[in-house]
Enzyme design. Structure first.
Site, PDB file in Angstrom:
ATOM      1  N   LYS A   1      43.137  45.085 -12.507  1.00 33.81           N
ATOM      2  CA  LYS A   1      43.202  43.963 -11.573  1.00 33.81           C
ATOM      3  C   LYS A   1      43.769  42.721 -12.249  1.00 33.81           C
ATOM      4  O   LYS A   1      44.653  42.047 -11.705  1.00 33.81           O
ATOM      5  CB  LYS A   1      41.798  43.662 -11.045  1.00 33.81           C
ATOM      6  CG  LYS A   1      41.706  42.383 -10.208  1.00 33.81           C
ATOM      7  CD  LYS A   1      40.299  42.116  -9.732  1.00 33.81           C
ATOM      8  CE  LYS A   1      39.441  41.399 -10.748  1.00 33.81           C
ATOM      9  NZ  LYS A   1      39.700  39.939 -10.778  1.00 33.81           N
ATOM     10  N   ASN A   2      43.287  42.415 -13.445  1.00 33.54           N
ATOM     11  CA  ASN A   2      43.687  41.188 -14.120  1.00 33.54           C
ATOM     12  C   ASN A   2      45.076  41.263 -14.737  1.00 33.54           C
ATOM     13  O   ASN A   2      45.577  40.256 -15.259  1.00 33.54           O
ATOM     14  CB  ASN A   2      42.651  40.813 -15.181  1.00 33.54           C
ATOM     15  CG  ASN A   2      41.336  40.376 -14.561  1.00 33.54           C
ATOM     16  OD1 ASN A   2      41.303  39.915 -13.419  1.00 33.54           O
ATOM     17  ND2 ASN A   2      40.252  40.537 -15.295  1.00 33.54           N
TER      18      ASN A   2
ATOM     19  N   CYS B   1      34.672  33.435  -8.206  1.00 35.81           N
ATOM     20  CA  CYS B   1      33.284  33.693  -8.579  1.00 35.81           C
ATOM     21  C   CYS B   1      32.601  32.434  -9.105  1.00 35.81           C
ATOM     22  O   CYS B   1      33.209  31.648  -9.831  1.00 35.81           O
ATOM     23  CB  CYS B   1      33.215  34.789  -9.639  1.00 35.81           C
ATOM     24  SG  CYS B   1      33.544  36.444  -8.998  1.00 35.81           S
TER      25      CYS B   1
ATOM     26  N   ARG C   1      35.761  26.343 -14.480  1.00 31.91           N
ATOM     27  CA  ARG C   1      36.994  26.837 -15.096  1.00 31.91           C
ATOM     28  C   ARG C   1      38.126  25.893 -14.694  1.00 31.91           C
ATOM     29  O   ARG C   1      38.916  26.192 -13.818  1.00 31.91           O
ATOM     30  CB  ARG C   1      37.271  28.275 -14.643  1.00 31.91           C
ATOM     31  CG  ARG C   1      36.278  29.249 -15.196  1.00 31.91           C
ATOM     32  CD  ARG C   1      36.741  30.685 -15.050  1.00 31.91           C
ATOM     33  NE  ARG C   1      36.523  31.179 -13.698  1.00 31.91           N
ATOM     34  CZ  ARG C   1      36.721  32.454 -13.351  1.00 31.91           C
ATOM     35  NH1 ARG C   1      37.134  33.334 -14.235  1.00 31.91           N
ATOM     36  NH2 ARG C   1      36.512  32.846 -12.116  1.00 31.91           N
TER      37      ARG C   1
ATOM     38  N   ASP D   1      33.591  39.860 -19.065  1.00 31.67           N
ATOM     39  CA  ASP D   1      33.466  40.623 -17.822  1.00 31.67           C
ATOM     40  C   ASP D   1      32.580  41.858 -17.967  1.00 31.67           C
ATOM     41  O   ASP D   1      32.165  42.441 -16.961  1.00 31.67           O
ATOM     42  CB  ASP D   1      34.847  41.058 -17.319  1.00 31.67           C
ATOM     43  CG  ASP D   1      35.590  39.929 -16.609  1.00 31.67           C
ATOM     44  OD1 ASP D   1      34.972  38.876 -16.377  1.00 31.67           O
ATOM     45  OD2 ASP D   1      36.769  40.103 -16.287  1.00 31.67           O
TER      46      ASP D   1
ATOM     47  N   ARG E   1      36.034  42.898  -4.558  1.00 33.24           N
ATOM     48  CA  ARG E   1      37.154  42.165  -5.155  1.00 33.24           C
ATOM     49  C   ARG E   1      37.748  42.896  -6.347  1.00 33.24           C
ATOM     50  O   ARG E   1      38.927  42.694  -6.661  1.00 33.24           O
ATOM     51  CB  ARG E   1      36.697  40.770  -5.603  1.00 33.24           C
ATOM     52  CG  ARG E   1      36.347  39.818  -4.468  1.00 33.24           C
ATOM     53  CD  ARG E   1      35.989  38.445  -5.006  1.00 33.24           C
ATOM     54  NE  ARG E   1      36.984  38.018  -5.969  1.00 33.24           N
ATOM     55  CZ  ARG E   1      36.717  37.438  -7.130  1.00 33.24           C
ATOM     56  NH1 ARG E   1      35.467  37.231  -7.487  1.00 33.24           N
ATOM     57  NH2 ARG E   1      37.694  37.072  -7.937  1.00 33.24           N
TER      58      ARG E   1
END
Length: 411
Positions: free
Chosen positions: A7-8, A101, A106, A290, A382
Site C-alpha cells: 500500500k505504501n 489515522c 504528522r 506500523d 484501508r
C-alpha cells in the site's frame, strides 16, 4: 498465501503518474480503501484510469485542476503526495491539511520547506496550503530535520522535473522510497542514492510512460506472520522480500517463533506460547512503527514482561485500552508500553481506532477465548485486502457481520 503489493509503495507511485501525459501501467494493485481513495483523487485531477486484468492503465493528458479535493485529503494523509507531482508539472499545488489515522501529529512542514527550497512560494490560509512556482522549479540542497517517508517522496517527485541537481540529505531509507525512485527512473528520471540518507536527483525536462510492479507489502506480510505466531499456527507466504522484514523476523525469532526464508517465500510456525522480548520502533531499517500494534497483541500472551517503545509517533498506543478490555496487562510509561504477558485473552467488544490498531485487535481476537467483536473496521479496510476471507482460508473462525461495520471471532 501470496502477499499483496505494498500500500505504501502503490500510493506514491499512483501520484507519480501525474508527472507525465503518457500511459503508465501498474500491476498487482491491491483494491483496498486507501488505494481507491487515491484513485478518486488523481481521477479528479485529470487522470484517465482503466483496469485491464492484473493491471491499472493510467494516463493524465492534462491536469484539470491543481487543487486536491479536501474531502479526500482529510480521509487519507497520503493524499498530500499529489502536491509534489502537481507542483512539478503545473507550477502550482493546493491541498487541504491532511487527515488519516489518529496516531499523532504528522505536520507537513518538511514537505513545504522542501518545496520552498526548490523555488516555490508557500502560503497557508483557511486550512489550505498552496505552493506556487514562478517558472520551472530549481534544484537545491535540502536537509530533512527528520527522515520522513512522505516528505522524502513528495520532494523527490517535485525535484525530478526541476532544473539542475537536487540533493535530499537525511532522507528516509524505507523500501517504499526506493520503489518510488525505481518507478521514476523507469519513466526517465535520474534518481540515485535512494535507500540511503543522501538522495541525488538530476532534473529532466519530461518523463515518459512506464510499466511497473510495486514491491510486496512488508506490513501485510508481518501481520500474517504475527497472527500465525500468536495462534501457535503455521503460515507460508509468497511474494515477500525477506530483507524488508529483517527487523520483524529477528523479533519473531526472539519470541520463539520458527521463521525460515527462501527466495521470495517466508514460512513461520508459532510456539505453544511466545517468549517476552523488547521492541523499539525506528525508521527503516529498524523495527517498523506500523508493526508495533500487531506485535504488541502477540506479546500480550507471552511468557514474561516485554517493553515496547514507540519513537516514531507520539499517540500510537490507542489500542492499549482495547487490548486491556480483552484481559491484557499493559502499563504505559511515557513512550513505552510495559506488557505483562498473560496466559490467555478473553473475547470482548472492542473498537479499532486506526489501521494498525485494527490489525492488533484482529490478532488478539484470533487467540482470545470466546467471541470478540471489532467495530471500526473501516480502518482495517484501508490497508488489508480481503482480510476476512484470507484469514478464513488459513483456518480462522472469523466473519464480517452483514450490514454491520464489524468483525466477529469465535474460538
Amino acid at each position: 498465501m501470496r502477499v499483496s503489493a505494498a500500500k505504501n509503495a502503490v500510493l506514491p507511485i499512483l501520484a507519480a503518474t501525474l508527472l507525465t501525459g503518457d500511459e503508465c501501467r501498474i500491476r498487482d494493485i491491491p483494491e483496498i480503501q486507501d488505494v481507491l481513495t487515491m484513485h478518486r483523487l488523481i481521477e479528479l485531477l485529470g487522470a484517465e484510469i482503466r483496469r485491464e486484468e492484473e493491471e491499472w492503465v493510467l494516463r493524465t493528458p492534462a491536469v484539470l485542476t491543481s487543487e486536491a479535493s479536501y474531502d479526500l485529503v482529510r480521509m487519507m494523509r497520503a493524499s498530500i503526495l499529489v502536491m509534489g507531482p502537481l507542483l512539478a508539472r503545473t507550477g502550482q499545488a493546493v491541498a487541504g491539511l491532511p487527515g488519516g489515522c489518529a496516531i499523532g501529529v504528522r505536520p507537513i512542514d518538511l514537505h513545504l520547506k522542501g518545496f520552498a527550497a526548490l523555488g516555490a512560494e508557500i502560503s497557508l490560509s483557511h486550512g489550505r496550503v498552496q505552493a506556487v512556482a514562478n517558472g520551472r522549479l530549481r534544484g537545491a540542497h535540502i536537509y530533512l530535520d527528520y527522515p520522513s517517508v512522505t516528505a522524502t517522496e513528495n520532494i523527490l517527485m517535485a525535484a525530478v522535473l526541476a532544473e539542475g541537481t537536487t540533493t535530499i540529505e537525511n532522507a528516509a531509507e524505507e523500501p517504499e522510497v526506493v520503489d518510488l525512485a525505481n518507478f521514476l527512473n523507469s519513466m526517465g528520471a535520474r534518481v540515485s542514492g535512494a535507500g540511503t540518507r543522501l538522495v541525488r536527483v538530476e532534473g529532466v525536462k519530461e518523463l515518459h510512460g512506464s510499466s511497473y510492479t510495486p514491491i510486496p507489502d512488508r506490513i501485510e506480510a508481518g501481520t500474517f506472520l504475527v497472527a500465525a505466531a500468536a495462534t501457535g499456527g503455521w503460515v507460508a507466504l509468497e511474494n515477500v522480500v525477506p530483507d524488508h522484514l529483517a527487523a520483524v523476523i529477528a523479533k519473531l525469532r526472539e519470541a520463539g517463533v520458527a521463521v525460515e526464508t527462501e527466495g521470495d517465500r517466508v514460512v513461520a510456525e508459532g510456539p505453544a506460547r511466545p517468549s517476552a522480548t523488547n521492541v523499539k520502533t525506528l525508521p527503516y531499517p529498524g523495527f517498523p512503527t506500523d508493526m508495533q500494534a500487531p506485535f504488541m497483541a502477540l506479546l500480550t500472551i507471552a511468557q514474561g514482561t516485554s517493553v515496547i517503545t514507540e519513537t516514531v509517533f507520539e499517540n500510537r498506543f490507542r489500542h492499549v485500552e482495547e487490548l486491556k478490555r480483552m484481559g491484557a496487562r499493559i502499563d504505559i510509561e511515557g513512550p513505552s508500553a510495559i506488557v505483562h504477558g498473560v496466559e490467555r485473552l478473553t473475547g470482548a467488544p472492542v473498537t479499532a481506532s486506526d489501521l494498525r490498531a485494527g490489525a492488533a485487535l484482529v490478532v488478539a481476537g484470533l487467540v482470545a477465548e470466546g467471541e470478540t467483536e471489532i467495530a471500526g473496521v473501516h480502518h482495517i479496510d484501508r490497508g488489508y485486502k480481503d482480510l476476512v476471507e484470507r484469514l478464513r482460508s488459513l483456518g480462522a473462525n472469523i466473519e464480517r457481520v452483514s450490514g454491520v461495520p464489524s468483525l466477529q471471532f469465535e474460538e
